[in-house]
Enzyme design. Sequence first.
Site, PDB file in Angstrom:
ATOM      1  N   ARG A   1       0.832  -1.210   0.000  1.00  0.00           N
ATOM      2  CA  ARG A   1       0.000   0.000   0.000  1.00  0.00           C
ATOM      3  C   ARG A   1       0.867   1.261   0.000  1.00  0.00           C
ATOM      4  O   ARG A   1       0.538   2.264  -0.645  1.00  0.00           O
ATOM      5  CB  ARG A   1      -0.924  -0.026   1.216  1.00  0.00           C
ATOM      6  CG  ARG A   1      -1.871   1.165   1.308  1.00  0.00           C
ATOM      7  CD  ARG A   1      -2.943   0.952   2.365  1.00  0.00           C
ATOM      8  NE  ARG A   1      -3.607   2.204   2.707  1.00  0.00           N
ATOM      9  CZ  ARG A   1      -3.534   2.794   3.892  1.00  0.00           C
ATOM     10  NH1 ARG A   1      -2.833   2.225   4.876  1.00  0.00           N
ATOM     11  NH2 ARG A   1      -4.148   3.935   4.122  1.00  0.00           N
TER      12      ARG A   1
ATOM     13  N   HIS B   1       0.508   4.081  -2.842  1.00  0.00           N
ATOM     14  CA  HIS B   1       0.103   5.455  -2.530  1.00  0.00           C
ATOM     15  C   HIS B   1       1.220   6.466  -2.800  1.00  0.00           C
ATOM     16  O   HIS B   1       0.939   7.633  -3.093  1.00  0.00           O
ATOM     17  CB  HIS B   1      -0.346   5.549  -1.073  1.00  0.00           C
ATOM     18  CG  HIS B   1      -1.716   4.987  -0.843  1.00  0.00           C
ATOM     19  ND1 HIS B   1      -2.606   5.515   0.078  1.00  0.00           N
ATOM     20  CD2 HIS B   1      -2.369   3.955  -1.423  1.00  0.00           C
ATOM     21  CE1 HIS B   1      -3.735   4.822   0.057  1.00  0.00           C
ATOM     22  NE2 HIS B   1      -3.607   3.857  -0.850  1.00  0.00           N
TER      23      HIS B   1
ATOM     24  N   TRP C   1     -10.531  -8.455   2.495  1.00  0.00           N
ATOM     25  CA  TRP C   1     -11.289  -8.690   1.263  1.00  0.00           C
ATOM     26  C   TRP C   1     -11.396 -10.178   0.949  1.00  0.00           C
ATOM     27  O   TRP C   1     -12.350 -10.598   0.314  1.00  0.00           O
ATOM     28  CB  TRP C   1     -10.604  -7.990   0.089  1.00  0.00           C
ATOM     29  CG  TRP C   1     -10.735  -6.509   0.043  1.00  0.00           C
ATOM     30  CD1 TRP C   1     -11.709  -5.774  -0.587  1.00  0.00           C
ATOM     31  CD2 TRP C   1      -9.840  -5.549   0.629  1.00  0.00           C
ATOM     32  NE1 TRP C   1     -11.476  -4.424  -0.431  1.00  0.00           N
ATOM     33  CE2 TRP C   1     -10.333  -4.257   0.314  1.00  0.00           C
ATOM     34  CE3 TRP C   1      -8.665  -5.651   1.389  1.00  0.00           C
ATOM     35  CZ2 TRP C   1      -9.692  -3.089   0.736  1.00  0.00           C
ATOM     36  CZ3 TRP C   1      -8.033  -4.494   1.807  1.00  0.00           C
ATOM     37  CH2 TRP C   1      -8.539  -3.227   1.483  1.00  0.00           C
TER      38      TRP C   1
END
Length: 374
Positions: free
Chosen positions: A126, A130, A269
């Site tokens: 991540r 980002h 998820w």
Amino acid sequence: MSFAAFRASLRRQALSASFKRAELRTSSFRKYSTEAPPAAKSNTGLYVGLGAVVLGGGVAYYLYDSSSDTAKATSTALKSAAQSAKVATNFVPTKADYQKVYNRIAEVIDDAGDYDNGSFGPVVLRLAWHASGTYDKATGTGGSNYATMRFQPESLHGANAGLHVAREVMEKVKQEFSWISYGDLWTLAGVAAVQEMAGPKVPWRPGRIDGFESHSPPDGRLPDASQGAPHIRDIFYRMGFDDQEIVALCGAHALGRCHTDRSGYDGPWTFSPTMFTNDYYKLLFDEKWVWRKWNGPKQLEDKKTKSLMMLPTDYVLTQDKSFKKYVKAYADDVDLFFKDFSAAFAKLLELGVPTQQFVASEAWIMQTVDEQKS
């Protein structure tokens, strides 16, 4: 058997089974790079000049140790000068040196204890995402060059909540390999996270430099999970991606989980959040998703176990006609997903980096830890 050892065993099986498709992915990789900005905007001359003066004066330790803004800015200029000079003279660390950094990243990713299913891999991925996903092709600003998430206010942007964890983990590696830029470190860490969690090979090459706070992009350039298809396209089209690449990049949600103390959302998820698979797409179709009844932001949960979640931006991929066809394709064909994710993620990691900064004309394929042992 420890959890790390068990996961390593699963990775070896996955790698063995996918050896042939890894060769296919490597041969079919599409090379991407960002065009250099106009020469008038380049600070390379300034960086090199500062490096020659200050390094010659022997005050490098003071600059590293001082907490003043001026010292930090000058220290950043020194690092940038050194990196720029290396590129200009082809005096750069070898691929073998970067492989050592990769190997150390793989070690710290697995040394997570009880944190998020025993791996820092998802949060490190991540960070790479980002740090790169702020690129604006219209202005040539943002992207992985300069590693501006080191500074406020970017580090405090809502979309980056919780990424201090990944930055702190990567700082351990930075202390051991001080010569690598933060941009190269963070993006290489994203590659290591994907590959060490049984994902596809992701071509990568070094060349990013550390910049200043003034290079920081404005807030609002990263996806807002509460939005719909128009917002998703606005965010990704701004970077230069199309619908197919958008859906491929969303497949990174096979890994990790949301936290209420960060994004406000909650849950993983997939059922295997530390293994890179195409389960994210399969679950979007195979499970019945209902809106969760709770006091948090609007999100969906699987009706059967109530242990999985999907964000509004995830679910919209099954509702939009263009997005849906790619979700179905990746749910049906993991090899296709791996190939397309590899290409799109490699493209993402190079956004914002002038072509002449790269130290290699072709991207490299880094070996996994298991491959080096065989």
